[in-house]
Write a protein that holds these residues in place. Structure first.
Motif, PDB file in Angstrom:
ATOM      1  N   ASN A   1       0.878  -1.168   0.000  1.00  0.00           N
ATOM      2  CA  ASN A   1       0.000   0.000   0.000  1.00  0.00           C
ATOM      3  C   ASN A   1       0.916   1.218   0.000  1.00  0.00           C
ATOM      4  O   ASN A   1       1.623   1.475   0.971  1.00  0.00           O
ATOM      5  CB  ASN A   1      -0.908  -0.009   1.240  1.00  0.00           C
ATOM      6  N   TRP A   2       0.911   1.958  -1.107  1.00  0.00           N
ATOM      7  CA  TRP A   2       1.843   3.065  -1.278  1.00  0.00           C
ATOM      8  C   TRP A   2       1.050   4.351  -1.413  1.00  0.00           C
ATOM      9  O   TRP A   2       0.235   4.498  -2.307  1.00  0.00           O
ATOM     10  CB  TRP A   2       2.671   2.835  -2.540  1.00  0.00           C
ATOM     11  N   ASN A   3       1.291   5.305  -0.517  1.00  0.00           N
ATOM     12  CA  ASN A   3       0.632   6.598  -0.558  1.00  0.00           C
ATOM     13  C   ASN A   3       1.686   7.654  -0.869  1.00  0.00           C
ATOM     14  O   ASN A   3       2.465   8.043   0.014  1.00  0.00           O
ATOM     15  CB  ASN A   3      -0.063   6.890   0.776  1.00  0.00           C
ATOM     16  N   PHE A   4       1.716   8.117  -2.105  1.00  0.00           N
ATOM     17  CA  PHE A   4       2.731   9.084  -2.519  1.00  0.00           C
ATOM     18  C   PHE A   4       2.467  10.473  -1.936  1.00  0.00           C
ATOM     19  O   PHE A   4       3.398  11.229  -1.710  1.00  0.00           O
ATOM     20  CB  PHE A   4       2.822   9.148  -4.043  1.00  0.00           C
ATOM     21  N   HIS A   5       1.207  10.792  -1.685  1.00  0.00           N
ATOM     22  CA  HIS A   5       0.891  12.092  -1.097  1.00  0.00           C
ATOM     23  C   HIS A   5       1.466  12.198   0.318  1.00  0.00           C
ATOM     24  O   HIS A   5       2.018  13.226   0.692  1.00  0.00           O
ATOM     25  CB  HIS A   5      -0.624  12.319  -1.079  1.00  0.00           C
ATOM     26  N   GLN A   6       1.349  11.134   1.077  1.00  0.00           N
ATOM     27  CA  GLN A   6       1.873  11.120   2.443  1.00  0.00           C
ATOM     28  C   GLN A   6       3.301  10.572   2.529  1.00  0.00           C
ATOM     29  O   GLN A   6       3.867  10.488   3.616  1.00  0.00           O
ATOM     30  CB  GLN A   6       0.972  10.281   3.349  1.00  0.00           C
ATOM     31  N   LEU A   7       3.879  10.187   1.391  1.00  0.00           N
ATOM     32  CA  LEU A   7       5.195   9.546   1.346  1.00  0.00           C
ATOM     33  C   LEU A   7       5.259   8.383   2.338  1.00  0.00           C
ATOM     34  O   LEU A   7       6.083   8.326   3.239  1.00  0.00           O
ATOM     35  CB  LEU A   7       6.313  10.550   1.636  1.00  0.00           C
ATOM     36  N   LYS A   8       4.347   7.429   2.138  1.00  0.00           N
ATOM     37  CA  LYS A   8       4.222   6.296   3.053  1.00  0.00           C
ATOM     38  C   LYS A   8       4.080   5.015   2.251  1.00  0.00           C
ATOM     39  O   LYS A   8       3.386   4.981   1.255  1.00  0.00           O
ATOM     40  CB  LYS A   8       2.991   6.498   3.933  1.00  0.00           C
ATOM     41  N   ILE A   9       4.759   3.971   2.694  1.00  0.00           N
ATOM     42  CA  ILE A   9       4.636   2.645   2.087  1.00  0.00           C
ATOM     43  C   ILE A   9       4.356   1.653   3.215  1.00  0.00           C
ATOM     44  O   ILE A   9       5.004   1.689   4.252  1.00  0.00           O
ATOM     45  CB  ILE A   9       5.900   2.252   1.278  1.00  0.00           C
ATOM     46  N   GLU A  10       3.356   0.791   3.006  1.00  0.00           N
ATOM     47  CA  GLU A  10       2.976  -0.196   4.012  1.00  0.00           C
ATOM     48  C   GLU A  10       2.981  -1.577   3.375  1.00  0.00           C
ATOM     49  O   GLU A  10       2.516  -1.749   2.251  1.00  0.00           O
ATOM     50  CB  GLU A  10       1.577   0.102   4.549  1.00  0.00           C
ATOM     51  N   PHE A  11       3.515  -2.553   4.109  1.00  0.00           N
ATOM     52  CA  PHE A  11       3.531  -3.928   3.620  1.00  0.00           C
ATOM     53  C   PHE A  11       3.661  -4.878   4.797  1.00  0.00           C
ATOM     54  O   PHE A  11       4.044  -4.488   5.893  1.00  0.00           O
ATOM     55  CB  PHE A  11       4.661  -4.164   2.607  1.00  0.00           C
ATOM     56  N   ASP A  12       3.316  -6.119   4.544  1.00  0.00           N
ATOM     57  CA  ASP A  12       3.352  -7.164   5.554  1.00  0.00           C
ATOM     58  C   ASP A  12       4.717  -7.827   5.516  1.00  0.00           C
ATOM     59  O   ASP A  12       5.190  -8.230   4.454  1.00  0.00           O
ATOM     60  CB  ASP A  12       2.243  -8.177   5.233  1.00  0.00           C
ATOM     61  N   VAL A  13       5.382  -7.939   6.656  1.00  0.00           N
ATOM     62  CA  VAL A  13       6.694  -8.577   6.729  1.00  0.00           C
ATOM     63  C   VAL A  13       6.538  -9.935   7.387  1.00  0.00           C
ATOM     64  O   VAL A  13       6.024 -10.037   8.484  1.00  0.00           O
ATOM     65  CB  VAL A  13       7.683  -7.724   7.563  1.00  0.00           C
ATOM     66  N   GLY A  14       6.919 -10.980   6.701  1.00  0.00           N
ATOM     67  CA  GLY A  14       6.952 -12.295   7.322  1.00  0.00           C
ATOM     68  C   GLY A  14       5.774 -13.194   7.038  1.00  0.00           C
ATOM     69  O   GLY A  14       5.746 -14.330   7.476  1.00  0.00           O
ATOM     70  N   GLY A  15       4.762 -12.695   6.319  1.00  0.00           N
ATOM     71  CA  GLY A  15       3.631 -13.561   5.996  1.00  0.00           C
ATOM     72  C   GLY A  15       2.870 -14.010   7.230  1.00  0.00           C
ATOM     73  O   GLY A  15       2.740 -13.292   8.190  1.00  0.00           O
ATOM     74  N   VAL A  16       2.385 -15.237   7.203  1.00  0.00           N
ATOM     75  CA  VAL A  16       1.599 -15.773   8.321  1.00  0.00           C
ATOM     76  C   VAL A  16       2.532 -16.513   9.274  1.00  0.00           C
ATOM     77  O   VAL A  16       3.350 -17.327   8.867  1.00  0.00           O
ATOM     78  CB  VAL A  16       0.494 -16.713   7.803  1.00  0.00           C
ATOM     79  N   ILE A  17       2.393 -16.212  10.549  1.00  0.00           N
ATOM     80  CA  ILE A  17       3.233 -16.849  11.572  1.00  0.00           C
ATOM     81  C   ILE A  17       2.328 -17.634  12.500  1.00  0.00           C
ATOM     82  O   ILE A  17       1.335 -17.110  12.984  1.00  0.00           O
ATOM     83  CB  ILE A  17       3.989 -15.773  12.384  1.00  0.00           C
ATOM     84  N   GLN A  18       2.694 -18.871  12.793  1.00  0.00           N
ATOM     85  CA  GLN A  18       1.936 -19.655  13.785  1.00  0.00           C
ATOM     86  C   GLN A  18       2.748 -19.716  15.064  1.00  0.00           C
ATOM     87  O   GLN A  18       3.929 -20.047  15.036  1.00  0.00           O
ATOM     88  CB  GLN A  18       1.675 -21.065  13.272  1.00  0.00           C
ATOM     89  N   ARG A  19       2.082 -19.372  16.176  1.00  0.00           N
ATOM     90  CA  ARG A  19       2.713 -19.463  17.484  1.00  0.00           C
ATOM     91  C   ARG A  19       1.976 -20.496  18.305  1.00  0.00           C
ATOM     92  O   ARG A  19       0.759 -20.601  18.232  1.00  0.00           O
ATOM     93  CB  ARG A  19       2.628 -18.113  18.201  1.00  0.00           C
ATOM     94  N   ARG A  20       2.700 -21.232  19.120  1.00  0.00           N
ATOM     95  CA  ARG A  20       2.070 -22.259  19.929  1.00  0.00           C
ATOM     96  C   ARG A  20       2.498 -22.062  21.372  1.00  0.00           C
ATOM     97  O   ARG A  20       3.673 -21.941  21.662  1.00  0.00           O
ATOM     98  CB  ARG A  20       2.561 -23.609  19.429  1.00  0.00           C
ATOM     99  N   ASP A  21       1.540 -21.962  22.252  1.00  0.00           N
ATOM    100  CA  ASP A  21       1.882 -21.974  23.667  1.00  0.00           C
ATOM    101  C   ASP A  21       1.279 -23.230  24.290  1.00  0.00           C
ATOM    102  O   ASP A  21       0.707 -24.063  23.593  1.00  0.00           O
ATOM    103  CB  ASP A  21       1.441 -20.686  24.385  1.00  0.00           C
ATOM    104  N   GLU A  22       1.397 -23.389  25.599  1.00  0.00           N
ATOM    105  CA  GLU A  22       0.965 -24.638  26.221  1.00  0.00           C
ATOM    106  C   GLU A  22      -0.536 -24.862  26.150  1.00  0.00           C
ATOM    107  O   GLU A  22      -1.006 -25.985  26.294  1.00  0.00           O
ATOM    108  CB  GLU A  22       1.432 -24.697  27.664  1.00  0.00           C
ATOM    109  N   HIS A  23      -1.354 -23.803  25.893  1.00  0.00           N
ATOM    110  CA  HIS A  23      -2.801 -23.952  25.904  1.00  0.00           C
ATOM    111  C   HIS A  23      -3.417 -24.082  24.511  1.00  0.00           C
ATOM    112  O   HIS A  23      -4.346 -24.835  24.323  1.00  0.00           O
ATOM    113  CB  HIS A  23      -3.451 -22.781  26.645  1.00  0.00           C
ATOM    114  N   HIS A  24      -2.888 -23.347  23.533  1.00  0.00           N
ATOM    115  CA  HIS A  24      -3.495 -23.406  22.199  1.00  0.00           C
ATOM    116  C   HIS A  24      -2.561 -22.804  21.148  1.00  0.00           C
ATOM    117  O   HIS A  24      -1.564 -22.173  21.462  1.00  0.00           O
ATOM    118  CB  HIS A  24      -4.843 -22.670  22.193  1.00  0.00           C
ATOM    119  N   THR A  25      -2.922 -23.039  19.902  1.00  0.00           N
ATOM    120  CA  THR A  25      -2.166 -22.500  18.771  1.00  0.00           C
ATOM    121  C   THR A  25      -2.881 -21.255  18.267  1.00  0.00           C
ATOM    122  O   THR A  25      -4.098 -21.256  18.121  1.00  0.00           O
ATOM    123  CB  THR A  25      -2.080 -23.537  17.629  1.00  0.00           C
ATOM    124  N   THR A  26      -2.123 -20.206  18.025  1.00  0.00           N
ATOM    125  CA  THR A  26      -2.705 -18.985  17.463  1.00  0.00           C
ATOM    126  C   THR A  26      -2.023 -18.690  16.141  1.00  0.00           C
ATOM    127  O   THR A  26      -0.852 -19.015  15.946  1.00  0.00           O
ATOM    128  CB  THR A  26      -2.522 -17.781  18.412  1.00  0.00           C
TER     129      THR A  26
END
Length: 183
Positions: free
Chosen positions: A99-124
């Motif tokens: 997502n690039w906004n040239f008027h605001q000089l801003k660029i947005e993007f997702d780093v790392g894709g989907v991450i799965q975390r697991r703790d002792e109770h459940h997976t998120t």
């Protein structure tokens, strides 16, 4: 779009440029940072004014940080002059949707894709880090034609490392006999 990053705590000025097919690192910057260079087959690079330069070196797996997030990519080496590195389409395609906004000089993007975390109770499942880069607030005041010349002839603006060679006639300024410096 210009942003500031860092390499091992040293600031680097980065141009994110969709008009560049490849990534480039400035030759002087590689020396300043002590980068390991590899010889490559000379690669022709068309610069903005239509001339060609050749890159004969690469820096593989070059790492830098932007807003505390680490990135790594291969860089071709060229004397850039106007910035320390150029991130082109070669890097941009690795980001996915942008997502690039040239008027605001801003660029947005997702780093790392989907991450799965697991703790002792459940997976998120969490999406990767969402990064927003703000461009440097002071864009160059130079016209594009001047910037092209500065890039093309950057070697002329490098800081001299030695004194000029001796000439048969060194430069001489003759002062008027009555001037205070001539006494």
């Amino acid at each position: 779009m210009r942003v500031t990053g860092n390499v091992r705590g040293k600031p680097v000025h980065i141009l994110i440029y969709t008009g560049s097919t490849h990534n480039f690192l400035d030759l002087e910057t590689t020396k300043r940072l002590g980068c390991k260079l590899e010889d490559t087959e000379p690669f022709p690079v068309a610069v903005a004014n239509g001339n060609k330069m050749y890159s004969s070196f690469a820096c593989k797996s070059f790492g830098w940080k932007m807003q505390g997030i680490s990135f790594t990519t291969d860089m071709m080496i060229l004397p850039l002059g106007g910035c320390d590195m150029v991130l082109g389409v070669q890097w941009l395609v690795t980001l996915g949707d942008i997502n690039w906004n040239f008027h605001q000089l801003k660029i947005e993007f997702d780093v790392g894709g989907v991450i799965q975390r697991r703790d002792e109770h459940h997976t998120t499942t969490n999406h990767g880090l969402f990064l927003c880069l703000d461009g440097d607030s002071i864009p160059s005041q130079q016209p594009a034609a001047i910037l092209d010349l500065l890039v093309e002839f950057s070697y002329l603006f490098e800081e001299p490392k030695t004194l000029p060679p001796r000439r048969d006639q060194d430069h001489d300024i003759t002062l008027k006999p009555s001037s205070p410096l001539s006494m």
